[in-house]
Design an enzyme around this catalytic site. Sequence first.
Site, PDB file in Angstrom:
ATOM      1  N   HIS A 104       0.815  -1.229   0.000  1.00 11.61           N
ATOM      2  CA  HIS A 104       0.000   0.000   0.000  1.00 11.61           C
ATOM      3  C   HIS A 104       0.848   1.278   0.000  1.00 11.61           C
ATOM      4  CE1 HIS A 104       0.421   0.394   4.363  1.00 11.61           C
ATOM      5  NE2 HIS A 104      -0.460  -0.525   4.665  1.00 11.61           N
ATOM      6  N   HIS A 156      -5.339  -9.575  14.191  1.00  6.64           N
ATOM      7  CA  HIS A 156      -5.371  -8.275  13.500  1.00  6.64           C
ATOM      8  C   HIS A 156      -6.142  -8.458  12.200  1.00  6.64           C
ATOM      9  CE1 HIS A 156      -4.178  -4.523  11.818  1.00  6.64           C
ATOM     10  NE2 HIS A 156      -2.981  -4.842  11.361  1.00  6.64           N
ATOM     11  N   GLU A 182      -6.286  -6.509   9.489  1.00  8.19           N
ATOM     12  CA  GLU A 182      -5.833  -5.902   8.229  1.00  8.19           C
ATOM     13  C   GLU A 182      -5.694  -6.983   7.154  1.00  8.19           C
ATOM     14  OE1 GLU A 182      -2.520  -3.132   8.395  1.00  8.19           O
ATOM     15  OE2 GLU A 182      -3.005  -2.401   6.397  1.00  8.19           O
ATOM     16  N   ASP A 240      -3.660  -7.906   4.853  1.00  9.52           N
ATOM     17  CA  ASP A 240      -2.493  -8.767   4.623  1.00  9.52           C
ATOM     18  C   ASP A 240      -2.523  -9.994   5.531  1.00  9.52           C
ATOM     19  OD1 ASP A 240      -2.111  -6.733   6.561  1.00  9.52           O
ATOM     20  OD2 ASP A 240       0.054  -7.023   6.570  1.00  9.52           O
ATOM     21  N   HIS A 245      -1.509  -2.466  15.276  1.00  6.69           N
ATOM     22  CA  HIS A 245      -1.501  -1.306  14.402  1.00  6.69           C
ATOM     23  C   HIS A 245      -2.898  -0.727  14.119  1.00  6.69           C
ATOM     24  CE1 HIS A 245      -1.448  -0.736   9.729  1.00  6.69           C
ATOM     25  NE2 HIS A 245      -1.198   0.428  10.248  1.00  6.69           N
ATOM     26  N   ASP A 283       1.816  -7.143  14.075  1.00 10.55           N
ATOM     27  CA  ASP A 283       2.711  -6.249  13.320  1.00 10.55           C
ATOM     28  C   ASP A 283       3.914  -5.764  14.151  1.00 10.55           C
ATOM     29  OD1 ASP A 283       1.190  -6.319  11.019  1.00 10.55           O
ATOM     30  OD2 ASP A 283       0.208  -4.404  11.366  1.00 10.55           O
ATOM     31  N   TYR A 325      10.112  -0.285   8.771  1.00 12.30           N
ATOM     32  CA  TYR A 325       8.747  -0.744   9.047  1.00 12.30           C
ATOM     33  C   TYR A 325       8.090   0.156  10.090  1.00 12.30           C
ATOM     34  CZ  TYR A 325       4.874  -3.868   9.978  1.00 12.30           C
ATOM     35  OH  TYR A 325       3.611  -4.387  10.120  1.00 12.30           O
ATOM     36  N   HIS A 336       5.448 -10.332  10.484  1.00 11.73           N
ATOM     37  CA  HIS A 336       6.255 -10.010   9.295  1.00 11.73           C
ATOM     38  C   HIS A 336       7.731 -10.178   9.637  1.00 11.73           C
ATOM     39  CE1 HIS A 336       2.827  -8.291   7.147  1.00 11.73           C
ATOM     40  NE2 HIS A 336       2.589  -7.469   8.150  1.00 11.73           N
TER      41      HIS A 336
END
Length: 397
Positions: free
Chosen positions: A23, A77, A79, A81, A144, A163, A191, A222
């Site tokens: 993104h 989470h 999000e 991804d 996040h 994250d 990051y 990640h």
Amino acid sequence: MNTKINDKISWVGYVDWNVRDFHGYQTEHGATYNAYLIQDEKTVLVDTVKSHFASELIKNISELTPLDKVDYVICNHAEIDHSSSLPIIMQKLPNAVLVCNASCKKALSAYYDTSEWKWKIVENGEMLKIGEKTLHFIFTPMVHWPESMFTYVPEDKLLFSMDAFGQHLASSERFDDELQLNDILREAKTYYANIVMPYGNQVLKTLTAAANLEINTICTSHGVIWRKNLPAILNAYKRWASGEIEPKVLILYDSMWESTSRLAKAVYAGVLEIPGISAQLLHVRRTSLTEIATAAMDCGCCAVGSATLNTLQMPMISAAMTYLQGLRPPIKHTFAFGSYGWGKGAVEEISTWFEKVKWTPIQDPVKCIFRPDADSLEKCREAGRILAQKALEMTKN
Ligand code: FEO
């Protein structure tokens, strides 16, 4: 590839060597979407991957256990991804109950058709016994997203941190002691700058909560798993979240015919006259927004310059400013400069933006018509010296 974390926990995620745009974040070294399988009396999948890689996740799970043996899927989470494969995963794991908090359920239900899913909604601090091991859910709002949470396994002193403490870094290695620490920390910093920076206060609260836990292993969502260099990443997060700054001045500029460039170089030369202060001179059309954010993350003083194009600042200056406005780096002191031909505009726009983001100018802007004269160049050099002195004071405080 070693995917075993201990006798009951394995990595089952996906290494994405090819992603270069996350993104807008330029992921020059790829990324990973980490998911983990716990095989205790209950079998638990912790987090999932992007929808494109759902079949890889399913393959990795099925190499360890029949799919109908999975009892729980934890979503730390919502999000995309981490969650966009859930519609496929929940279908492929017929007996799995989705475990998340109420805010996460709301987000997932907005994104996906969840009408067939079985749910277990957990509260902050709740524990779920899965055999020898316990899952302890700790809410970490805004690290996040609002629904983000950690899952902690006290028996293993192991934290699934979502994250937090992550890096966009593809590698065949899964653990921090298998790569160079400096390479991992550089990606962790990038990051943090591009994903986590606006939430420093929430990160500090999260670190305070984590300080009460004994942690030997941090399984991020990640990048690599931290099992050796935990003090390095935890201390780095403390520094970054506190807005600790480095002794440096950042100079961002764009130029049409080298006039603004000459002013920028004069600011740069002024900074370097002050011992102990370094400078980063970044042409915004030759530097990615990702790098600009990383440079601004630990910086207290920043000069911004632009040529005037059709009575406005150069477009990539606008892009850099918009990006930094959202990320909120700890910059306090600033200086605007630029050039114009027959109609002013760029420096005025930059100055207006300084007001908006509450960066305080150290002096009036320097504007030159067509070509900088010796006086304009000296004023810019002096601005560089002042910014460097301010950076020195901020670093000492
Ligand atoms: Fe990796 Fe906030 O998602």
